[in-house]
Design an enzyme around this catalytic site. Structure first.
Site, PDB file in Angstrom:
ATOM      1  N   TRP A 184       0.821  -1.217   0.000  1.00  0.00           N
ATOM      2  CA  TRP A 184       0.000   0.000   0.000  1.00  0.00           C
ATOM      3  C   TRP A 184       0.854   1.266   0.000  1.00  0.00           C
ATOM      4  O   TRP A 184       0.541   2.231  -0.699  1.00  0.00           O
ATOM      5  CB  TRP A 184      -0.965  -0.019   1.182  1.00  0.00           C
ATOM      6  CG  TRP A 184      -1.945  -1.147   1.062  1.00  0.00           C
ATOM      7  CD1 TRP A 184      -2.073  -2.231   1.869  1.00  0.00           C
ATOM      8  CD2 TRP A 184      -2.918  -1.326   0.006  1.00  0.00           C
ATOM      9  NE1 TRP A 184      -3.057  -3.067   1.409  1.00  0.00           N
ATOM     10  CE2 TRP A 184      -3.591  -2.539   0.267  1.00  0.00           C
ATOM     11  CE3 TRP A 184      -3.276  -0.587  -1.117  1.00  0.00           C
ATOM     12  CZ2 TRP A 184      -4.607  -3.027  -0.563  1.00  0.00           C
ATOM     13  CZ3 TRP A 184      -4.283  -1.070  -1.942  1.00  0.00           C
ATOM     14  CH2 TRP A 184      -4.936  -2.265  -1.659  1.00  0.00           C
ATOM     15  N   ASP A 234      -1.153   6.621   6.531  1.00  0.00           N
ATOM     16  CA  ASP A 234      -2.295   5.791   6.162  1.00  0.00           C
ATOM     17  C   ASP A 234      -2.534   4.823   7.319  1.00  0.00           C
ATOM     18  O   ASP A 234      -1.716   3.948   7.595  1.00  0.00           O
ATOM     19  CB  ASP A 234      -1.963   5.026   4.874  1.00  0.00           C
ATOM     20  CG  ASP A 234      -3.047   4.042   4.458  1.00  0.00           C
ATOM     21  OD1 ASP A 234      -4.051   3.877   5.189  1.00  0.00           O
ATOM     22  OD2 ASP A 234      -2.884   3.409   3.391  1.00  0.00           O
ATOM     23  N   LYS A 276     -12.304  -1.540   7.798  1.00  0.00           N
ATOM     24  CA  LYS A 276     -11.570  -2.496   8.643  1.00  0.00           C
ATOM     25  C   LYS A 276     -12.094  -2.427  10.084  1.00  0.00           C
ATOM     26  O   LYS A 276     -12.690  -3.372  10.578  1.00  0.00           O
ATOM     27  CB  LYS A 276     -10.073  -2.195   8.633  1.00  0.00           C
ATOM     28  CG  LYS A 276      -9.476  -1.889   7.269  1.00  0.00           C
ATOM     29  CD  LYS A 276      -9.347  -3.099   6.381  1.00  0.00           C
ATOM     30  CE  LYS A 276      -8.570  -2.731   5.122  1.00  0.00           C
ATOM     31  NZ  LYS A 276      -8.422  -3.844   4.190  1.00  0.00           N
TER      32      LYS A 276
END
Length: 386
Positions: A109, A187, A211
């Site tokens: 990511w 992030d 999440k």
């Protein structure tokens, strides 16, 4: 067909949600607060929707102890949109046309984030200060900070990192001390609200909701309010030959409209708010951090009891509490393990498609009793195949 009570979903995202929240949502989607309309049908411009936004923001500020000089924005587009929005909006700190953005690449990511920054501004504007794949041969660890090749002086406009990498199960154990005092963007899509965070150390935090917060479709951005006042005008950007951010990635515009520049998914904001209320009622992030750590310790210990069967992927100092990644040995045993898990109602344990293996996602909705059930299966599997 199994009932909800008969399964536990360990998928990496979209993740499972607390059953109590879904039960309340099933009523809210039909008739919200006796209005005769479902929550998804109410106008995003209504007083009811404004109250949902304000209540959810208040709960988030409570949980993370967000300082008053920080702004919360509710957006769409997931973390991938933020790969573009972050460099666009941190332009206000650029003193010169030639400036560098530092990226710590510790997994897929953060790699995608750095690649998007390069696509927008060119390779010369992005400095990868560490790349775990080059250091360790795979995304399985975090290089010591003293080895990071940071941009020196005023040319460095910000440093970006991903706090938890879901694919290979790598997580920063805490805030990188070498970044103290700088402009930092993080992030936190896959570990936000799982532990306490000192928001004041960051200029920008973003997180997709799917999440630990709520449903897919909502993204939360927390940013130092000074960023909103220091943005260059489109005219200035054109003169510098720099790109102008699309209007739906422009933090000042979204903040000024209270996240309502366009039609915000109010249902998703409400779901997030309900999840946050439960976290507050359960003792806040201090309590949740204890629970998350305890669950992760049990899972790693179970895998470690069968070293000849399971190989834990990341190095010990960088192991994620949220995504526990392992490989079965020999690899043929992975299919056997996954099949047996499904027969026991333990779902979503297959690793990311890019790497395979086994991945146990230990998000907030996973109860300790669920972990105990999985630990028992891991132990039985290890003994049976020893």
């Amino acid at each position: 067909m199994p009932t909800r009570e008969e399964i536990t979903y360990f998928g990496a995202g979209p993740a499972s949600l607390p059953t109590t929240v879904l039960q309340n949502a099933s009523s809210a989607i039909l008739n919200f607060q006796n209005t005769g309309l479902g929550i998804a049908e109410h106008s995003h411009r209504s007083a009811l929707s404004s109250d949902i936004i304000a209540t959810t923001e208040s709960s988030l500020r409570n949980l993370l102890s967000i300082p008053k000089d920080y702004t919360v924005i509710f957006m769409q587009g997931g973390g991938t949109t933020q790969f573009s929005a972050v460099p666009y909006n941190l332009l206000g700190y650029w003193k010169l046309k030639r400036a560098r953005m530092d990226y710590a690449v510790t997994g897929g990511w953060s790699q995608k984030g750095s690649e998007e920054a390069k696509r927008l501004y060119g390779d010369e504007s992005v400095n990868v200060i560490t790349n775990s794949k080059k250091v360790f041969g795979s995304y399985g660890g975090i290089e010591e900070e003293k080895e990071w090749k940071r941009t020196e002086g005023e040319e460095r406009v910000f440093t970006y990192y991903c706090d938890n990498e879901t694919v290979d199960g790598v997580e920063f154990p805490g805030f990188p001390s070498s970044l103290e005092g700088g402009v930092v963007a993080a992030d936190m899509s896959s570990n936000i609200l799982s532990r306490r965070v000192d928001v004041s150390r960051f200029h920008l935090i973003f997180a997709g909701a799917q999440k630990n917060i709520g449903t897919t479709g909502l993204t939360i951005v927390i940013l130092k309010s000074s960023i909103l006042q220091t943005q260059p005008t489109p005219t200035t950007l054109r003169a510098l030959g720099l790109p102008i951010p699309p209007i739906m990635m422009d933090y000042p515009i979204l903040a000024k409209s209270n996240s309502l520049y366009n039609t915000l998914p109010i249902f998703d904001v409400w779901i997030a708010g309900e999840v946050m209320k439960e976290l507050i009622a359960a003792g806040g992030l201090a309590k949740q951090e204890e629970v998350a750590n305890r669950k992760a310790e049990r899972l790693y210990a179970a895998l470690g009891r069968a070293p000849g069967i399971f190989k834990i992927v990341p190095l010990e100092g960088a192991r994620s509490r949220m995504n526990i990644c392992a490989r079965a040995q020999p690899v043929e045993l992975e299919g056997v393990f996954l099949k047996g898990a499904e027969e026991r109602g333990l779902l979503g344990l297959k690793g990311h498609r890019s790497v395979g293996g086994i991945r146990i996602s230990n998000y907030n909705s996973i109860r300790e009793v669920d972990v105990d059930t999985l630990v028992q299966y891991i132990d039985e599997f290890g003994q049976r195949n020893a």
